[in-house]
Scaffold this active site. Structure first.
Site, PDB file in Angstrom:
ATOM      1  N   GLU A 154       0.657  -0.920   0.285  1.00  0.00           N
ATOM      2  CA  GLU A 154       0.251   0.044   0.056  1.00  0.00           C
ATOM      3  C   GLU A 154       0.928   0.822  -0.264  1.00  0.00           C
ATOM      4  O   GLU A 154       0.417   1.920  -0.846  1.00  0.00           O
ATOM      5  CB  GLU A 154      -0.821  -0.028   2.365  1.00  0.00           C
ATOM      6  CG  GLU A 154      -2.279  -0.955   1.002  1.00  0.00           C
ATOM      7  CD  GLU A 154      -3.145  -0.911   0.153  1.00  0.00           C
ATOM      8  OE1 GLU A 154      -3.053   0.327  -0.716  1.00  0.00           O
ATOM      9  OE2 GLU A 154      -3.664  -2.110  -0.597  1.00  0.00           O
ATOM     10  N   TYR A 213      -6.075   6.312   4.085  1.00  0.00           N
ATOM     11  CA  TYR A 213      -6.467   6.081   2.981  1.00  0.00           C
ATOM     12  C   TYR A 213      -5.735   4.835   2.873  1.00  0.00           C
ATOM     13  O   TYR A 213      -6.592   3.080   3.357  1.00  0.00           O
ATOM     14  CB  TYR A 213      -5.965   5.972   0.897  1.00  0.00           C
ATOM     15  CG  TYR A 213      -6.010   5.025   0.536  1.00  0.00           C
ATOM     16  CD1 TYR A 213      -6.697   3.981  -0.727  1.00  0.00           C
ATOM     17  CD2 TYR A 213      -4.906   4.221  -0.079  1.00  0.00           C
ATOM     18  CE1 TYR A 213      -6.278   3.277  -0.651  1.00  0.00           C
ATOM     19  CE2 TYR A 213      -4.058   2.861   0.101  1.00  0.00           C
ATOM     20  CZ  TYR A 213      -5.386   2.539  -0.978  1.00  0.00           C
ATOM     21  OH  TYR A 213      -5.096   1.432  -1.306  1.00  0.00           O
ATOM     22  N   ASP A 216      -9.803   5.887  -2.588  1.00  0.00           N
ATOM     23  CA  ASP A 216      -8.836   6.561  -3.233  1.00  0.00           C
ATOM     24  C   ASP A 216      -8.873   7.135  -4.553  1.00  0.00           C
ATOM     25  O   ASP A 216     -10.172   7.263  -5.105  1.00  0.00           O
ATOM     26  CB  ASP A 216      -8.012   5.143  -3.526  1.00  0.00           C
ATOM     27  CG  ASP A 216      -8.313   4.380  -4.852  1.00  0.00           C
ATOM     28  OD1 ASP A 216      -9.835   4.544  -4.933  1.00  0.00           O
ATOM     29  OD2 ASP A 216      -7.043   3.559  -6.103  1.00  0.00           O
ATOM     30  N   CYS A 249     -12.239   2.399 -15.879  1.00  0.00           N
ATOM     31  CA  CYS A 249     -12.721   4.033 -15.091  1.00  0.00           C
ATOM     32  C   CYS A 249     -11.722   4.243 -15.870  1.00  0.00           C
ATOM     33  O   CYS A 249     -11.744   5.209 -14.674  1.00  0.00           O
ATOM     34  CB  CYS A 249     -14.236   3.912 -14.144  1.00  0.00           C
ATOM     35  SG  CYS A 249     -14.624   4.674 -14.337  1.00  0.00           S
ATOM     36  N   CYS A 265     -15.540   2.388 -21.630  1.00  0.00           N
ATOM     37  CA  CYS A 265     -17.193   1.995 -21.509  1.00  0.00           C
ATOM     38  C   CYS A 265     -17.853   1.186 -21.769  1.00  0.00           C
ATOM     39  O   CYS A 265     -18.389  -0.076 -21.117  1.00  0.00           O
ATOM     40  CB  CYS A 265     -17.891   3.920 -21.071  1.00  0.00           C
ATOM     41  SG  CYS A 265     -17.477   5.020 -20.315  1.00  0.00           S
ATOM     42  N   CYS A 313     -17.656  -2.239 -19.415  1.00  0.00           N
ATOM     43  CA  CYS A 313     -17.550  -1.563 -17.923  1.00  0.00           C
ATOM     44  C   CYS A 313     -19.618  -2.854 -17.749  1.00  0.00           C
ATOM     45  O   CYS A 313     -20.101  -2.402 -18.217  1.00  0.00           O
ATOM     46  CB  CYS A 313     -18.141  -0.539 -18.417  1.00  0.00           C
ATOM     47  SG  CYS A 313     -18.903  -0.218 -15.891  1.00  0.00           S
ATOM     48  N   CYS A 318     -24.495   3.703 -15.054  1.00  0.00           N
ATOM     49  CA  CYS A 318     -23.380   5.180 -15.489  1.00  0.00           C
ATOM     50  C   CYS A 318     -23.946   6.685 -15.554  1.00  0.00           C
ATOM     51  O   CYS A 318     -24.613   6.736 -16.394  1.00  0.00           O
ATOM     52  CB  CYS A 318     -22.900   5.179 -16.022  1.00  0.00           C
ATOM     53  SG  CYS A 318     -20.593   6.732 -16.172  1.00  0.00           S
TER      54      CYS A 318
END
Length: 314
Positions: A41, A124, A142, A197, A204, A207, A213
């Site tokens: 992380e 985060y 995030d 995205c 798209c 997706c 959306c």
DNA sequence: AACGCGTGGAT
DNA sequence: TATCCAAGCGT
């Protein structure tokens, strides 16, 4: 805010998409330790996955536990950070390892509040480690998740320029009820933002929720602001980066005059640092800028004086 | 709240 | 070639 039925659809489709198409990453393996997840992380803060992978493997092999890293000088963490960028992250990760060793019996803490208290761990990272290492239901936000929420729910091309309380409330409201589903959801939305995205050319067509959306329904309006890119050429940061490249390669303190004078004028250069030293001089930065960069590195603890030379912190 | 902080791949 | 931008944090 989507209603309960639409929320179920989002969870089902996005989590399902994640199960099928998520990248296989070492820190996602069930056997990965909380320490391995924490290291990943921190390395992933502002640095892409592909560049983190090799360094992460080296770190986990060299320092399988926080105590292992804590037992070495901070400068070693900075050196082994390589070219990941933002080397103070390495310094803070080392400090976190010391804190974990001294204050948490060598075990990465498992609550948001305790994680947040570690150096280099912000909201985060604390939420991400609590969720991904310990299976907790946390609101992980995030840049990927913010962008997905902005488009899918708010109908804007990009999230606000700074993280808002409203965004946090939205993210919490979207979270599935169970621990296990929420953990998967956090990873899945992040992955959706990273792979489909994306900031510039979203895919798209691929997706799983493109029909839901809000941004797409609105015809994909452009962002209301123009993100201002970070300057680089001629900045102190560029000079600091060039100095750090020298220090990482040096196995002895680098005399101050090495930074200020052309190697040719000196007539010699310590073995191994000729290339980064040449790169630094090629910047041709003003003496006061070089001074500022060196002073900044000392102030940040990324470098220290030893005799009349600079070196990574011992 | 806005800014400084590295690096390199993609476009 | 220049610009964008990537699992942020600390001040």
């Amino acid at each position: 805010m989507p209603g309960p039925a639409e929320l179920d659809t989002l969870h089902e489709r996005i989590n399902g998409w994640f199960d099928e198409t998520a990248r296989k990453l070492p820190w996602r393996e069930p056997a990965c330790s909380p320490w391995g997840i924490l290291v990943s992380e921190v390395m992933l803060q502002q640095t892409p996955v592909v560049r983190v992978l090799p360094v992460w493997h080296e770190w986990l092999e060299r320092w399988p536990t926080p105590a292992g890293l804590a037992g070495e000088p901070a400068g070693e963490a900075v050196r082994r950070w390589g070219r990941l960028g933002y080397p103070r992250r390495a310094l803070r990760l080392h400090a976190a390892a010391v804190a974990i060793t001294e204050d948490h019996n060598g075990k990465v803490p498992n609550t948001y509040v305790e994680l947040l208290a570690l150096p280099g761990v912000g909201s985060y990272t604390a939420a991400a480690v609590a969720a991904f290492a310990y299976g907790r239901r946390e609101t992980v936000v995030d840049t990927n998740i913010r962008r997905v929420h902005a488009r899918l729910v708010s109908g804007t091309a990009l999230p606000a320029q700074a993280l808002t309380a409203a965004e946090m409330r939205l993210a919490t409201g979207l979270l599935p009820a169970s621990d296990s589903s929420s953990v998967r959801w956090n990873a899945a939305v992040m992955e959706l933002g990273a792979l489909l995205c994306t900031a510039r050319a979203p895919k798209c067509a691929a997706c799983p929720v493109n029909d839901l959306c809000a941004w797409r329904a609105a015809g994909g309006p452009p962002s209301s602001y123009v993100p201002k890119g970070q300057a680089w050429h001629g900045t102190d940061r560029q000079v600091r980066g060039a100095v750090m490249a020298v220090l990482r390669l040096a196995d002895m303190p680098v005399p101050a005059e090495m930074f200020h004078r052309e190697p040719a004028d000196l007539g010699f250069a310590p073995a191994g640092i000729g290339l980064p030293l040449a790169a630094l001089h090629r910047l041709n930065s003003a003496p006061e800028q070089l001074e500022r960069a060196l002073a900044g590195l000392l102030a940040d603890g990324l470098a220290e004086m030893h005799g009349d030379g600079y070196r990574l912190p011992a």
